[in-house]
Every structure is written in structure tokens, then in C-alpha cells.
Scaffold this active site. Structure first.
Site, PDB file in Angstrom:
ATOM      1  N   ASP A  66       0.855  -1.192   0.000  1.00 59.89           N
ATOM      2  CA  ASP A  66       0.000   0.000   0.000  1.00 59.89           C
ATOM      3  C   ASP A  66       0.884   1.233   0.000  1.00 59.89           C
ATOM      4  O   ASP A  66       1.938   1.251   0.635  1.00 59.89           O
ATOM      5  CB  ASP A  66      -0.926   0.013   1.230  1.00 59.89           C
ATOM      6  CG  ASP A  66      -2.171   0.837   0.988  1.00 59.89           C
ATOM      7  OD1 ASP A  66      -3.258   0.246   0.851  1.00 59.89           O
ATOM      8  OD2 ASP A  66      -2.053   2.084   0.899  1.00 59.89           O
ATOM      9  N   THR A 111     -12.271   1.577  -6.418  1.00 60.28           N
ATOM     10  CA  THR A 111     -12.866   2.083  -7.660  1.00 60.28           C
ATOM     11  C   THR A 111     -14.102   2.906  -7.271  1.00 60.28           C
ATOM     12  O   THR A 111     -15.224   2.485  -7.519  1.00 60.28           O
ATOM     13  CB  THR A 111     -13.283   0.939  -8.608  1.00 60.28           C
ATOM     14  OG1 THR A 111     -14.100   0.013  -7.870  1.00 60.28           O
ATOM     15  CG2 THR A 111     -12.106   0.205  -9.176  1.00 60.28           C
ATOM     16  N   GLU A 128     -19.118  -7.344   4.121  1.00 65.67           N
ATOM     17  CA  GLU A 128     -18.462  -6.785   5.291  1.00 65.67           C
ATOM     18  C   GLU A 128     -19.052  -7.437   6.538  1.00 65.67           C
ATOM     19  O   GLU A 128     -20.245  -7.714   6.591  1.00 65.67           O
ATOM     20  CB  GLU A 128     -18.683  -5.273   5.349  1.00 65.67           C
ATOM     21  CG  GLU A 128     -17.933  -4.562   4.264  1.00 65.67           C
ATOM     22  CD  GLU A 128     -18.097  -3.055   4.336  1.00 65.67           C
ATOM     23  OE1 GLU A 128     -18.361  -2.526   5.419  1.00 65.67           O
ATOM     24  OE2 GLU A 128     -17.951  -2.430   3.281  1.00 65.67           O
ATOM     25  N   PHE A 149     -31.779 -12.437   1.242  1.00 67.93           N
ATOM     26  CA  PHE A 149     -31.894 -11.061   0.734  1.00 67.93           C
ATOM     27  C   PHE A 149     -33.333 -10.651   0.502  1.00 67.93           C
ATOM     28  O   PHE A 149     -33.646  -9.932  -0.434  1.00 67.93           O
ATOM     29  CB  PHE A 149     -31.021 -10.861  -0.520  1.00 67.93           C
ATOM     30  CG  PHE A 149     -29.615 -10.500  -0.130  1.00 67.93           C
ATOM     31  CD1 PHE A 149     -28.802 -11.447   0.465  1.00 67.93           C
ATOM     32  CD2 PHE A 149     -29.135  -9.211  -0.275  1.00 67.93           C
ATOM     33  CE1 PHE A 149     -27.530 -11.119   0.895  1.00 67.93           C
ATOM     34  CE2 PHE A 149     -27.868  -8.873   0.155  1.00 67.93           C
ATOM     35  CZ  PHE A 149     -27.063  -9.834   0.733  1.00 67.93           C
ATOM     36  N   LEU A 150     -34.210 -11.144   1.378  1.00 71.27           N
ATOM     37  CA  LEU A 150     -35.608 -10.738   1.318  1.00 71.27           C
ATOM     38  C   LEU A 150     -36.028 -10.119   2.648  1.00 71.27           C
ATOM     39  O   LEU A 150     -37.177 -10.229   3.041  1.00 71.27           O
ATOM     40  CB  LEU A 150     -36.497 -11.933   0.970  1.00 71.27           C
ATOM     41  CG  LEU A 150     -36.459 -12.394  -0.497  1.00 71.27           C
ATOM     42  CD1 LEU A 150     -37.353 -13.606  -0.709  1.00 71.27           C
ATOM     43  CD2 LEU A 150     -36.898 -11.270  -1.444  1.00 71.27           C
ATOM     44  N   ALA A 162     -36.995  -6.988   4.498  1.00 71.94           N
ATOM     45  CA  ALA A 162     -37.372  -5.601   4.237  1.00 71.94           C
ATOM     46  C   ALA A 162     -36.718  -4.708   5.281  1.00 71.94           C
ATOM     47  O   ALA A 162     -36.521  -5.105   6.425  1.00 71.94           O
ATOM     48  CB  ALA A 162     -38.881  -5.465   4.287  1.00 71.94           C
ATOM     49  N   CYS A 167     -20.784  -1.251  -1.762  1.00 74.74           N
ATOM     50  CA  CYS A 167     -20.899  -1.937  -3.052  1.00 74.74           C
ATOM     51  C   CYS A 167     -22.187  -1.669  -3.806  1.00 74.74           C
ATOM     52  O   CYS A 167     -22.148  -1.205  -4.943  1.00 74.74           O
ATOM     53  CB  CYS A 167     -20.763  -3.442  -2.852  1.00 74.74           C
ATOM     54  SG  CYS A 167     -19.094  -3.911  -2.429  1.00 74.74           S
ATOM     55  N   LYS A 195     -22.793   1.939  -5.289  1.00 76.16           N
ATOM     56  CA  LYS A 195     -21.775   2.302  -6.284  1.00 76.16           C
ATOM     57  C   LYS A 195     -21.859   1.399  -7.516  1.00 76.16           C
ATOM     58  O   LYS A 195     -21.781   1.866  -8.654  1.00 76.16           O
ATOM     59  CB  LYS A 195     -20.412   2.176  -5.593  1.00 76.16           C
ATOM     60  CG  LYS A 195     -19.210   2.082  -6.474  1.00 76.16           C
ATOM     61  CD  LYS A 195     -17.938   2.127  -5.643  1.00 76.16           C
ATOM     62  CE  LYS A 195     -17.440   0.769  -5.186  1.00 76.16           C
ATOM     63  NZ  LYS A 195     -16.896  -0.090  -6.232  1.00 76.16           N
TER      64      LYS A 195
HETATM   65  C1  UDX Z   1     -22.368  -6.756  -0.698  1.00 78.51           C
HETATM   66  C2  UDX Z   1     -22.470  -8.145  -1.347  1.00 78.51           C
HETATM   67  O1  UDX Z   1     -23.276  -9.004  -0.536  1.00 78.51           O
HETATM   68  C3  UDX Z   1     -21.106  -8.726  -1.578  1.00 78.51           C
HETATM   69  O2  UDX Z   1     -21.218  -9.967  -2.240  1.00 78.51           O
HETATM   70  C4  UDX Z   1     -20.322  -7.742  -2.422  1.00 78.51           C
HETATM   71  O3  UDX Z   1     -19.055  -8.194  -2.726  1.00 78.51           O
HETATM   72  C5  UDX Z   1     -20.232  -6.386  -1.735  1.00 78.51           C
HETATM   73  O4  UDX Z   1     -21.547  -5.925  -1.480  1.00 78.51           O
HETATM   74  P1  UDX Z   1     -22.019  -5.775   1.758  1.00 78.51           P
HETATM   75  O5  UDX Z   1     -22.222  -4.443   1.117  1.00 78.51           O
HETATM   76  O6  UDX Z   1     -20.884  -5.953   2.696  1.00 78.51           O
HETATM   77  O7  UDX Z   1     -21.844  -6.897   0.626  1.00 78.51           O
HETATM   78  O8  UDX Z   1     -23.337  -6.114   2.594  1.00 78.51           O
HETATM   79  P2  UDX Z   1     -24.653  -6.977   2.435  1.00 78.51           P
HETATM   80  O9  UDX Z   1     -24.756  -7.872   3.600  1.00 78.51           O
HETATM   81  O10 UDX Z   1     -24.786  -7.583   1.106  1.00 78.51           O
HETATM   82  O11 UDX Z   1     -25.781  -5.849   2.642  1.00 78.51           O
HETATM   83  C6  UDX Z   1     -25.884  -4.719   1.761  1.00 78.51           C
HETATM   84  C7  UDX Z   1     -27.046  -3.823   2.154  1.00 78.51           C
HETATM   85  O12 UDX Z   1     -28.292  -4.452   1.880  1.00 78.51           O
HETATM   86  C8  UDX Z   1     -27.099  -3.462   3.638  1.00 78.51           C
HETATM   87  O13 UDX Z   1     -27.459  -2.095   3.754  1.00 78.51           O
HETATM   88  C9  UDX Z   1     -28.160  -4.362   4.207  1.00 78.51           C
HETATM   89  O14 UDX Z   1     -28.787  -3.853   5.347  1.00 78.51           O
HETATM   90  C10 UDX Z   1     -29.120  -4.433   3.031  1.00 78.51           C
HETATM   91  N1  UDX Z   1     -29.940  -5.664   3.037  1.00 78.51           N
HETATM   92  C11 UDX Z   1     -29.359  -6.873   2.810  1.00 78.51           C
HETATM   93  C12 UDX Z   1     -31.316  -5.564   3.238  1.00 78.51           C
HETATM   94  O15 UDX Z   1     -31.861  -4.459   3.445  1.00 78.51           O
HETATM   95  N2  UDX Z   1     -32.068  -6.699   3.190  1.00 78.51           N
HETATM   96  C13 UDX Z   1     -31.520  -7.921   2.957  1.00 78.51           C
HETATM   97  O16 UDX Z   1     -32.276  -8.898   2.898  1.00 78.51           O
HETATM   98  C14 UDX Z   1     -30.130  -8.017   2.767  1.00 78.51           C
END
Ligand code: UDX
Length: 436
Positions: free
Chosen positions: A30, A86, A155, A252-253, A255, A263, A266
Site C-alpha cells: 500500500d 474504484t 463486510e 436477501f428478502l 425488508a 458496493c 456504487k
Molecule cells: C455486498 C455483497 O453481498 C457482496 O457480495 C459484495 O461483494 C459487496 O456488497 P455488503 O455491502 O458488505 O456486501 O453487505 P450486504 O450484507 O450484502 O448488505 C448490503 C445492504 O443491503 C445493507 O445495507 C443491508 O442492510 C441491506 N440488506 C441486505 C437488506 O436491506 N435486506 C436484505 O435482505 C439483505
């Protein structure tokens, strides 16, 4: 196998430490001297559970080291990973590739042996082609191959995600690239983690498509939650009901107040830009970005409604519990809490906030908010309490104590961590997401 990791931020450091833990010899590089100095002292630049221990044990085993010198770090490396940021370019949402290209140029200037150059940073389609051109233009006499290998780390769960991935995606255009990458990931291969080999451009697109799809899933259920509130249905049961269909899947469902983080916001924007550049509109993703942006402020208005509306809210006090975009991180990037706090303070509401890890980074983003060092201090005298991030500590709050401390027992649970009947039985006025 010797691996060089250029960029010791979130992705670079987690990946480097995990590769070292597989038994590879890893050098993390770095430019930031103070970051490297701190790493030498065992101080992590980010908060990630288990990372400090993983780094310490691999440094002690002599497999992991740190340097600011790219030339020194890449010397003898079989694989050189580019894991620099990025960020969204100011103004147009395009991914800013200046750091990636800058590193590629430096690698070309210092390459001292044959090597595979791997982009781990999230980069738009075609970036690998440009990295290849930059290396060719450097006039290096060594053999090289440019490979795409996107990360899918969450994360807070990054080490587990790295060591037990659903899949590893490798976009390579030649056998040299594929062979080295097979060696790099051999330990995971032995664990039967599936490795998907694709073309380089395909691999670059997979990363954006995956994140855009997940962002779409979240936004879809968030809109269903709004509808549930209107029609008197329960979004958690809707999630279960649709998630049990294998074609949909239950993850990922959940609410909530909208997605944030480093991520999804962006990468969805960058995908829209790529789609626009190639004249191939992605209207679903466009709608997702708009819906998610407006949702965050709508969550602030939800708290104002719980206070009795705009008139009544002025001068009242709200306790915000949780500021980071999700638990187990200190990351505040695009956190819904920023928009919630802003909407409240704009409406003349006084806000006191507590977060287990995020307050340092949150302070400059919400200057009008008072940060306190434990949840009950925020709650004392509050007219309403809003849970914005589902940290475990908020799941086990002493509700009776809260009722005594707060001025009014009004609880707005933007993560649905409490059961409405339980909280209402204690005398709280309770609202949540997609449940009545
Ligand atoms: C995400 C992707 O999961 C990962 O694969 C990628 O490489 C980077 O982006 P991250 O941003 O660390 O990872 O968190 P993640 O757990 O995916 O949650 C992202 C956002 O979605 C959070 O604000 C979380 O609260 C929200 N979320 C996630 C929801 O509101 N509902 C869900 O069911 C899942």
C-alpha cells in the site's frame, strides 16, 4: 506460491490474509506509509471480525508481510492482485479507474518475472483489456496474463465468505492465467468450492450483475413491505411464502430502510453507466436505484409520522439506534441512517445517536446529531426511538427500562427486530416495516 496484493484496504487485506492462511506467501502493498506502519504494529485499518487475529497468526508464521514498495512486493510473485478502490467518479457515477490503471502502469514498469495480473477490484467490463494494453505498452519482456477475479465478500462476514465461497469466478483468456489461478485457489478447490472459468469480460459483468440482482431483490421486498402496510399484510410472511420457492430463494428478502454500503449503491450506478455507454438500457436497475434513494428519506418521514407529523415533531427528541449501513462494521458509506438523520434534523427534530462501531465515521456525516456512548443515554428523555441498524445489542434492550427512560414509549423499528405483540403488550406505540 507467492502472491502480491496491491492495495491493503478492505478487499486486499482480507484476501491477502486468507491467501496467507491457505499457505501461500503473501505481500500486501500500500502507498499509505501510515497504514503499513500500523499493520506492522498489528493495528487494522478497518473493523472486520477475526481479521486482526488472522493477520497476526500469518505474520507470526512468516507467510504475510507488508510494504509500501510495489517493486519489492511484486518481485518473484506468481500472481499480482490489483485490489485498489474504484469509487464512483464525482458527477457521473462512472467507476473511477485511475487507481487501477496507475497500479497497472507501475506493475509494467517493475515486473521482474512472468506473472498473472489479477483485477480483484470491482471494475467495469473492458477494464481488463485496458490493463493488458497498459502492460503491453510498458514494454516488459516478461510473460503476463491479465485475469479478472471479482470478490463477493460481505463486510462483517468477509473471512467466512472468502474461505467458504458459494463460487469463485475467474475470467481468463489463456491457459497460463487459468493454470496459475487454479494453483492460487487450490485449497478451496480441495474443499469443493466451485470454480467457474469464464472469459474476462463475462467475469467482470458477473460481479455487477450479482450486486444489481441482490439490490433488486432487496428493493422488491421493500416495495412489497410498503404495500403490506397499506393492505394490512405481513411482509415477513410474504418473504417466507415466496422464499420457499427454490427458484426465488429465501435470502436477501429482509425488508428494511434501504440498502447502503460500499458496493450496492456504487455498483448499481456503475452498471447503469456501462449500460448507457453500450446503448443497452437496464430499466429495472434504474428503477431500483431511484426507489432505494427515495426510500431512505421516506424512513425519516416514517419517524416523523410516529412523532405525530411535521408540526408535532418540531423540537422533539429522537434516539437513533444504529448508524452503520449494517451491523458488524464501522462502515457508514451510503448508510440509510444518514438520510434518516438529515430528514429529522431538517424537520427541526433533535437527534441523539448511538452505534457500537460507527460513531467516529458518522460524526462528520451528521454534524447536527449528538453522539452518545451507550444506547440508554440516547433514549433518556426521547419522544421516539428509531432502530436503524440491527446490531445484536439492540435485540436485547431492556424494554422496561426504556419505557421509564423515554419521555414517550414510541418505538420505530426499521429492521423488524422486535415482535409487534410483545412490544405493544409492554405499552409501546410500535411501528415497523411491512407489518401492522
Ligand atoms: C455486498 C455483497 O453481498 C457482496 O457480495 C459484495 O461483494 C459487496 O456488497 P455488503 O455491502 O458488505 O456486501 O453487505 P450486504 O450484507 O450484502 O448488505 C448490503 C445492504 O443491503 C445493507 O445495507 C443491508 O442492510 C441491506 N440488506 C441486505 C437488506 O436491506 N435486506 C436484505 O435482505 C439483505
Amino acid at each position: 506460491m507467492k502472491i502480491a496484493m496491491v492495495g491493503s484496504g478492505y478487499v486486499g487485506l482480507v484476501s491477502g490474509a486468507c491467501f496467507a492462511d491457505f499457505g501461500h506467501e503473501v505481500v500486501c502493498i500500500d502507498k499509505d506509509q501510515s497504514k503499513i506502519d500500523r499493520l506492522h504494529d498489528g493495528v487494522m485499518p478497518i473493523y472486520e471480525p477475526g481479521l486482526a487475529e488472522l493477520v497476526a497468526s500469518n505474520v507470526a508464521a512468516g507467510r504475510l508481510s507488508f510494504t509500501t514498495s510495489l517493486a519489492e512486493g511484486i518481485d518473484g510473485a506468481d500472481a499480482i492482485f490489483i485490489a485498489v478502490g474504484t469509487p464512483s467518479r464525482r458527477g457521473d457515477g462512472h467507476a473511477d479507474l485511475s487507481y487501477v490503471y496507475g497500479v497497472a502502469k507501475e506493475i509494467g514498469e517493475h515486473l521482474a518475472n512472468d506473472a498473472v495480473v489479477v483485477t480483484k477490484s470491482t471494475v467495469p467490463v473492458g477494464t481488463g483489456d485496458e490493463v493488458e494494453r497498459i502492460l503491453q505498452d510498458s514494454g516488459t519482456s516478461h510473460k503476463f496474463s491479465v485475469v479478472s477475479n471479482p470478490e463477493f465478500l460481505r463486510e462483517g462476514a468477509a473471512i467466512g465468505d472468502f474461505k467458504r465461497p458459494d463460487r469463485i469466478v475467474i475470467g481468463a483468456e489463456d491457459e497460463f492465467g487459468r493454470d496459475i489461478m487454479r494453483e492460487v485457489y487450490r485449497p478451496l478447490f480441495l474443499n469443493e468450492s466451485p470454480i467457474l472459468f469464464t472469459g474476462r469480460r463475462t467475469s467482470e459483468l458477473i460481479k455487477y450483475a450479482a450486486n444489481a440482482f441482490l439490490a433488486t431483490k432487496i428493493t422488491f421486498i421493500n416495495e412489497m413491505a410498503d404495500l403490506c402496510e397499506k393492505v394490512g399484510a405481513n411482509v415477513q410472511d410474504v418473504s417466507r411464502g415466496i422464499g420457499m420457492d427454490n427458484r426465488i430463494g429465501s435470502k436477501f428478502l429482509h425488508a428494511g430502510p434501504g440498502y447502503g454500503g460500499s458496493c450496492f449503491p456504487k455498483d448499481t450506478l456503475a452498471l447503469l453507466k456501462t449500460a448507457e455507454d453500450f446503448d443497452s438500457p437496464t430499466r429495472i436497475v434504474e428503477a431500483v436505484v431511484k426507489a432505494n434513494d427515495s426510500r431512505k428519506r421516506a424512513m425519516g418521514r416514517k419517524v416523523i409520522d410516529a412523532l405525530g407529523g411535521a408540526e408535532a415533531a418540531r423540537g422533539k427528541k429522537v434516539a437513533l439506534l444504529g448508524l452503520t449501513f449494517k451491523p458488524n462494521t464501522d462502515d457508514m458509506r451510503d448508510s440509510p441512517a444518514i438520510a434518516v438523520a438529515q430528514t429529522l434534523t431538517d424537520a427541526g427534530v433533535e437527534v441523539a445517536a448511538y452505534d457500537p462501531e460507527g460513531m467516529e465515521l458518522a460524526k462528520p456525516l451528521m454534524p447536527e446529531v449528538t453522539m452518545v456512548d451507550e444506547p440508554y443515554a440516547a433514549i433518556a428523555g426521547a419522544d421516539a426511538i428509531a432502530i436503524v441498524t440491527e446490531w445484536d445489542v439492540f435485540r436485547a434492550l431492556d424494554l422496561k427500562r426504556i419505557k421509564d427512560l423515554a419521555k414517550s414509549p414510541v418505538l420505530v423499528d426499521l429492521r423488524n427486530i422486535y415482535r409487534p405483540d410483545d412490544v405493544r403488550a409492554l405499552g409501546f406505540e410500535y411501528s415497523s416495516i411491512g407489518r401492522t
